[in-house]
Design a protein around this motif. Structure first.
Motif, PDB file in Angstrom:
ATOM      1  N   GLN A 147     -10.022 -17.454 -19.412  1.00 29.33           N
ATOM      2  CA  GLN A 147     -11.179 -17.923 -18.661  1.00 29.33           C
ATOM      3  C   GLN A 147     -11.125 -19.402 -18.305  1.00 29.33           C
ATOM      4  OE1 GLN A 147     -13.923 -16.324 -17.407  1.00 29.33           O
ATOM      5  NE2 GLN A 147     -12.809 -14.433 -17.868  1.00 29.33           N
ATOM      6  N   GLY A 150     -15.826 -23.989 -19.514  1.00 26.12           N
ATOM      7  CA  GLY A 150     -17.260 -23.802 -19.631  1.00 26.12           C
ATOM      8  C   GLY A 150     -17.606 -22.959 -20.837  1.00 26.12           C
ATOM      9  N   TYR A 152     -20.003 -19.765 -21.427  1.00 26.56           N
ATOM     10  CA  TYR A 152     -20.769 -18.772 -20.692  1.00 26.56           C
ATOM     11  C   TYR A 152     -20.415 -17.374 -21.195  1.00 26.56           C
ATOM     12  CZ  TYR A 152     -16.244 -18.957 -18.320  1.00 26.56           C
ATOM     13  OH  TYR A 152     -14.891 -18.987 -18.062  1.00 26.56           O
ATOM     14  N   ALA A 153     -21.280 -16.419 -20.875  1.00 30.13           N
ATOM     15  CA  ALA A 153     -21.003 -15.026 -21.220  1.00 30.13           C
ATOM     16  C   ALA A 153     -19.963 -14.449 -20.266  1.00 30.13           C
ATOM     17  CB  ALA A 153     -22.298 -14.215 -21.168  1.00 30.13           C
ATOM     18  N   ASP A 155     -18.148 -11.386 -18.098  1.00 30.33           N
ATOM     19  CA  ASP A 155     -18.613 -10.254 -17.304  1.00 30.33           C
ATOM     20  C   ASP A 155     -17.707  -9.052 -17.580  1.00 30.33           C
ATOM     21  OD1 ASP A 155     -19.465  -8.422 -15.442  1.00 30.33           O
ATOM     22  OD2 ASP A 155     -19.226  -9.753 -13.702  1.00 30.33           O
ATOM     23  N   ASP A 173     -12.244 -14.503 -24.436  1.00 32.47           N
ATOM     24  CA  ASP A 173     -13.154 -15.644 -24.437  1.00 32.47           C
ATOM     25  C   ASP A 173     -12.390 -16.885 -24.878  1.00 32.47           C
ATOM     26  OD1 ASP A 173     -15.399 -17.482 -24.996  1.00 32.47           O
ATOM     27  OD2 ASP A 173     -16.630 -15.688 -24.835  1.00 32.47           O
ATOM     28  N   ASN A 180     -20.727 -11.761 -25.041  1.00 31.29           N
ATOM     29  CA  ASN A 180     -21.996 -11.760 -24.307  1.00 31.29           C
ATOM     30  C   ASN A 180     -22.833 -13.001 -24.610  1.00 31.29           C
ATOM     31  OD1 ASN A 180     -22.752 -11.169 -26.910  1.00 31.29           O
ATOM     32  ND2 ASN A 180     -24.043  -9.405 -26.381  1.00 31.29           N
ATOM     33  N   GLN A 181     -22.293 -13.922 -25.406  1.00 31.07           N
ATOM     34  CA  GLN A 181     -22.977 -15.171 -25.729  1.00 31.07           C
ATOM     35  C   GLN A 181     -22.762 -16.179 -24.611  1.00 31.07           C
ATOM     36  OE1 GLN A 181     -21.876 -15.701 -30.151  1.00 31.07           O
ATOM     37  NE2 GLN A 181     -22.920 -17.613 -29.631  1.00 31.07           N
ATOM     38  N   SER A 182     -23.775 -16.988 -24.335  1.00 29.95           N
ATOM     39  CA  SER A 182     -23.651 -18.012 -23.300  1.00 29.95           C
ATOM     40  C   SER A 182     -23.907 -19.412 -23.845  1.00 29.95           C
ATOM     41  CB  SER A 182     -24.634 -17.734 -22.159  1.00 29.95           C
ATOM     42  OG  SER A 182     -25.963 -17.666 -22.649  1.00 29.95           O
ATOM     43  N   ALA A 183     -24.036 -19.533 -25.167  1.00 31.83           N
ATOM     44  CA  ALA A 183     -24.259 -20.829 -25.800  1.00 31.83           C
ATOM     45  C   ALA A 183     -23.728 -20.767 -27.227  1.00 31.83           C
ATOM     46  CB  ALA A 183     -25.752 -21.181 -25.794  1.00 31.83           C
ATOM     47  N   PRO A 187     -20.850 -28.481 -24.977  1.00 30.31           N
ATOM     48  CA  PRO A 187     -20.313 -28.480 -23.610  1.00 30.31           C
ATOM     49  C   PRO A 187     -19.109 -29.398 -23.425  1.00 30.31           C
ATOM     50  CG  PRO A 187     -22.418 -29.627 -23.704  1.00 30.31           C
ATOM     51  CD  PRO A 187     -22.252 -28.948 -25.018  1.00 30.31           C
TER      52      PRO A 187
END
Length: 377
Positions: A147, A150, A152-153, A155, A173, A180-183, A187
């Protein structure tokens, strides 16, 4: 038209070598409807040109790019003498770490596809991601997708769409967190620990990436032949690094990969992501151990790599430099009008069409043979 505002406006331009040192400035007279910008260089480089109307805001500027003998670009910083020993040591620790895979099936609306979450132990952290495969008996070519930068979750469609084509697809990931986690990750993770090779965030990331390949290779439904790594930006960075660490890889497809020539500013070139400060001596001492350029000489698989000539996120000079270190076959996809992929998506057609062709060849059991025009063996 000659009487239009554009034709009568005064334009200025600036030419930079490797988007770093200014080598020429001037004005353009468009009263005749066209004008020419010229520069002469005596060494390999990428040319970055900015053109703007007098008094206009910088954001309205037009950017142009060109290459001067890019296949002769060389690394900015020498490869550390203990680079091989450092990574051999880390991979040995990884090899004695049990994988302990945890596979949890998920529902998907994609017909004929089986979707799961995957968790696999690496050295000091865990690989997480989505894995999908066709619902049928047999063995399948594998596609490992890394990926971009960033937090992010992921897809699930990234892998279910590929599985519908016939791939055993694993979307990895970049972080040790549920797909499915976005945090949950700072950052500025790319700068964490960058003052020491033992603490850089990229150390655990690269080891997770290598373990993802180990896991795919351990699966009985992999065909044992085709293993493709693919990614954009930081995903391309991870793909090239792991192609240098895992010889099972049979092909690499990357778009504007990051992490190439991290210490570029030490040699008068613009540096890109991860944007470590060239004024920080500790970061610059750490950088060579994680720089794509220093993994490139280990890559045996054929590589397809695209670069945007006006890309300031992942500057093209670094990408060319990495390609030039690869001893095996490789194919460049020069995108002369492209900035980074998300900035000028309409200029990415050359990469999308060629990568689609290569993936189709590999999916059906063929071998990716780079076009001779851009191949140096």
């Amino acid at each position: 038209p000659k009487d239009s505002p554009a034709a009568t406006a005064k334009y200025t331009y600036e030419i930079r070598e490797n988007n770093f040192d200014t080598i020429k400035v001037g004005t353009l007279d468009l009263s005749s409807g066209s004008a020419t910008i010229e520069a002469t260089l005596q060494e390999p480089a990428m040319i970055y040109v900015t053109v703007n109307a007098e008094g206009a805001p910088p954001a309205s500027a037009v950017h142009l790019g060109a290459a001067v003998a890019p296949t002769q670009l060389k690394p900015s910083v020498a490869r550390p003498p203990d680079f091989e020993a450092f990574w051999l040591n880390k991979l040995q620790y990884l090899s004695i770490t049990p994988m302990r895979p945890v596979i949890e099936p998920m529902k998907t609306e994609q017909a004929g596809v089986e979707l799961s979450t995957v968790q696999v132990d690496a050295f000091g952290s865990r690989v997480r991601g989505y894995l999908a495969k066709p619902i049928k008996l047999g063995k399948f070519p594998a596609l490992v997708i890394y990926q971009w930068a960033g937090v992010y979750a992921l897809d699930p469609k990234t892998v279910t769409d590929r599985a519908a084509e016939g791939w055993l697809a694993f979307d990895v990931d970049s972080h040790d967190m549920l797909p499915n986690q976005s945090a949950g990750v700072p950052p500025n993770y790319q700068a964490i620990g960058n003052g020491n090779r033992e603490t850089s965030y990229f150390l655990s990331m690269y080891l997770r990436d290598a373990r993802a390949v180990d896991y795919v290779c351990s699966r009985p439904d992999w065909d044992g032949k085709t293993l493709v790594l693919m990614g954009t930006s930081m995903g391309g960075q991870q793909s090239l690094v792991i192609a240098g660490l895992r010889l099972q890889v049979s092909a690499v497809i990357v778009n504007e990969p990051a992490g190439a020539d991290i210490g570029a500013e030490l040699n008068g070139r613009q540096a890109g992501y991860p944007n470590w400060s060239s004024k920080d001596p500790r970061a610059m001492a750490t950088a060579p151990y994680f720089d794509v350029v220093n993994f490139a000489s280990r890559i045996k698989a054929p590589v397809l790599a695209a670069m945007g000539f006006i890309d300031t996120t992942c500057p093209p000079a670094g990408i060319w430099t990495a390609l030039n270190q690869i001893p095996g076959p490789k194919e460049a996809v020069p995108m002369s009008e492209s900035d980074h992929n998300h900035i000028t998506p309409e200029k990415q057609g050359a990469f999308h069409s060629r990568s689609k062709e290569v993936l189709d060849i590999l999916l059906h059991g063929g071998t990716f043979v780079p076009n001779e025009e851009f191949t140096r063996k």
